[in-house]
Design a protein around this motif. Structure first.
Motif, short mmCIF file in Angstrom:
data_model
loop_
_atom_site.label_atom_id
_atom_site.label_comp_id
_atom_site.label_asym_id
_atom_site.label_seq_id
_atom_site.Cartn_x
_atom_site.Cartn_y
_atom_site.Cartn_z
N MET A 177 0.84 -1.20 0.00
CA MET A 177 0.00 0.00 0.00
C MET A 177 0.88 1.26 0.00
O MET A 177 1.70 1.45 0.90
N LYS A 235 -0.62 4.37 -0.78
CA LYS A 235 -1.54 5.52 -0.84
C LYS A 235 -0.98 6.68 -0.03
O LYS A 235 -0.06 6.48 0.79
N TYR A 248 2.39 6.83 2.45
CA TYR A 248 2.27 7.16 3.87
C TYR A 248 3.22 8.31 4.24
O TYR A 248 3.82 8.32 5.32
N PHE A 270 -7.86 2.41 -4.71
CA PHE A 270 -8.74 1.91 -3.66
C PHE A 270 -9.93 2.81 -3.32
O PHE A 270 -10.98 2.32 -2.97
N LYS A 325 -14.71 -4.75 -3.50
CA LYS A 325 -14.49 -4.64 -2.05
C LYS A 325 -15.83 -4.56 -1.36
O LYS A 325 -16.65 -3.70 -1.67
N ARG A 359 -17.44 2.03 5.85
CA ARG A 359 -16.80 3.18 5.19
C ARG A 359 -17.14 3.02 3.71
O ARG A 359 -18.28 3.20 3.34
N HIS A 378 -12.23 -5.12 4.30
CA HIS A 378 -11.25 -4.37 5.08
C HIS A 378 -11.70 -4.32 6.54
O HIS A 378 -12.86 -4.04 6.81
N ASN A 393 -5.02 -6.14 6.48
CA ASN A 393 -4.11 -5.00 6.51
C ASN A 393 -3.08 -5.29 7.62
O ASN A 393 -3.07 -6.39 8.18
N SER A 394 -2.25 -4.30 7.94
CA SER A 394 -1.12 -4.57 8.84
C SER A 394 -1.53 -5.25 10.15
O SER A 394 -0.96 -6.27 10.54
N ARG A 423 -2.55 -7.10 2.27
CA ARG A 423 -2.44 -5.70 1.83
C ARG A 423 -1.79 -4.86 2.94
O ARG A 423 -2.44 -4.04 3.57
N PRO A 424 -0.50 -5.03 3.18
CA PRO A 424 0.16 -4.28 4.25
C PRO A 424 0.44 -2.83 3.85
O PRO A 424 0.81 -2.55 2.71
N GLY A 425 0.25 -1.93 4.79
CA GLY A 425 0.64 -0.53 4.60
C GLY A 425 1.59 -0.17 5.73
O GLY A 425 2.80 -0.40 5.66
N LEU A 426 1.00 0.31 6.83
CA LEU A 426 1.77 0.89 7.94
C LEU A 426 2.98 0.06 8.36
O LEU A 426 4.07 0.60 8.58
N SER A 447 0.53 -1.75 14.29
CA SER A 447 -0.80 -1.14 14.34
C SER A 447 -1.53 -1.46 15.63
O SER A 447 -2.55 -0.86 15.94
C1 LIG Z 1 -4.96 1.47 3.71
C2 LIG Z 1 -5.47 0.16 3.39
C3 LIG Z 1 -4.74 -0.99 3.70
C4 LIG Z 1 -3.44 -0.94 4.49
O1 LIG Z 1 -3.73 -0.60 5.82
P1 LIG Z 1 -2.61 -0.58 6.95
O2 LIG Z 1 -3.39 -0.59 8.21
O3 LIG Z 1 -1.81 0.66 6.77
O4 LIG Z 1 -1.81 -1.81 6.76
C5 LIG Z 1 -5.22 -2.21 3.30
N1 LIG Z 1 -6.40 -2.30 2.63
C6 LIG Z 1 -7.14 -1.22 2.33
C7 LIG Z 1 -8.42 -1.40 1.61
C8 LIG Z 1 -6.71 0.04 2.69
O5 LIG Z 1 -7.45 1.11 2.39
#
Ligand SMILES: *Cc1c(COP(=O)(O)O)cnc(C)c1O
Length: 352
Positions: free
Chosen positions: A33, A35, A39, A84, A130, A137, A166, A208-209, A224-227, A234
């Protein structure tokens, strides 16, 4: 001359984090991720490194504009790009970018789904859906799943490229939090509904994370890792034992001291005339909310040169104050010195 403030990004720490992530989910494909300007770490350099050095093949953006930027900058690279949230499928000109630039929209409402199914140009666009399984949301309504399946079948679609949902509460335990359990159940039901109806699911993801850190959702094809890739966990502090993540913060934020002076208890400082809680030293730093240093960071701890300070008073547009309790003026806090507000080095780490 000093550069005012500097956010340094350490890409070898990103590589370490990525290898750690790989060892947690060795069987999964990864949508990295990126976006919100990766980050805040810089979209282009992060994607450049992640693709070329780490071999990442899929990236998740928030906006169509970010995705187009990636396609323009990396026109000869073979990675997937997903959008997304700000997909703009209702806007004809924007929608064409998905076809022309090989970008994948994540569909999260019925209008967008219909506009894709009804437009012959999109006949071969891979469908990424999704669902809202409890986050409330963006997301196709879980309760409308059967109607949506009907719609897909009537449009002669046989395959969903990627089905996802999500979590709303991945910073809480996955094994006993009611919302998380419900979302996990709902997603399992959703997959079953799709499969039972004869539709094909190529790819699925839920984590996610926060969920990955708890090793949840690893049975899906994707995570789908971001943070976590940027360092932090997290999980809320009180649940940290549930997390297997020991990532390193890949950024460090450095600025310098404009001035330092001794203060006495009760002496008013700056905007709002905040009184000093005791004798000590106040340092004025060359960073403020104009630089992105939030006014909410007041009270954050700043460790510097063996001293422990706190962000104090009000954060200004271009300056902030750090109060060092019971300190006297020393070389470390003299004007001109650099000071780190956060970093991976515990000596410079501040708590927010
Ligand atoms: C932002 C996002 C993620 C990543 O989330 P983190 O908590 O930062 O890992 C994964 N999936 C979707 C749909 C997101 O919007």
């Amino acid at each position: 001359m000093h550069s005012r403030s500097c956010l340094n990004i350490n890409l070898s720490l990103l590589a370490e984090n990525f290898q750690k992530l790989r060892s947690i989910c060795s069987q999964n494909e990864i949508i990295f991720m990126v976006k919100a300007d990766a980050y805040g770490h810089g979209l282009l350099p992060i994607v450049n490194f992640a693709h070329k050095e780490l071999g990442v093949k899929e990236f998740g953006c928030a906006t169509l504009a970010e995705a187009i930027q990636l396609r323009e900058e990396f026109f000869d690279c073979q990675f997937e790009v997903y959008v997304f949230s700000d997909v703009q499928l209702q806007n004809k000109e924007s929608a064409e970018f998905y076809l022309n630039r090989r970008i994948l929209p994540i569909i999260s409402n019925i209008e967008d789904l219909k506009s894709i199914l009804e437009n012959p140009c999109f006949k071969f666009l891979p469908l990424c859906l999704k669902f809202n399984t409890g986050m409330n949301r963006l997301g196709l309504p879980y309760n409308d799943a059967e109607m949506i399946i009907d719609l897909l079948k009537k449009s002669s679609r046989k395959t969903i490229h990627h089905l996802m949902t999500h979590f709303s509460s991945a910073s809480l335990p996955m094994d006993n939090n009611k919302r998380n359990l419900e979302q996990r159940d709902n997603f399992a039901n959703l997959k079953k509904l799709f499969l039972d109806s004869g539709l094909n699911l190529e790819k699925t993801s839920i984590s996610n994370s926060g969920a990955i850190e708890q090793k949840v959702g690893l049975e899906e094809t994707h995570v789908r890792p971001g943070l976590m890739l940027y360092g932090p966990s997290s999980l809320l502090e009180q649940y940290s034992e549930k997390s297997c993540w020991d990532g390193k913060i890949i950024s460090s934020l450095e600025t310098y001291i404009l001035d330092s002076f001794s203060v006495e208890r009760g002496q008013p400082i700056g905007y709002g005339a905040t009184p000093c809680p005791s004798n000590g030293v106040v340092s004025i730093l060359a960073m403020g909310y104009g630089d992105g240093f939030s006014t909410h960071y007041v009270g954050a701890e700043v460790a510097h040169g063996g001293l422990s300070g706190k962000v104090f008073g009000r954060v200004n547009m271009d300056m902030l104050q750090v109060f060092f309790k019971d300190a006297s003026l020393s070389r470390e806090i003299a004007s001109g010195n650099k000071i780190k507000l956060w970093s991976n080095d515990p000596a410079g780490l501040s708590k927010f």
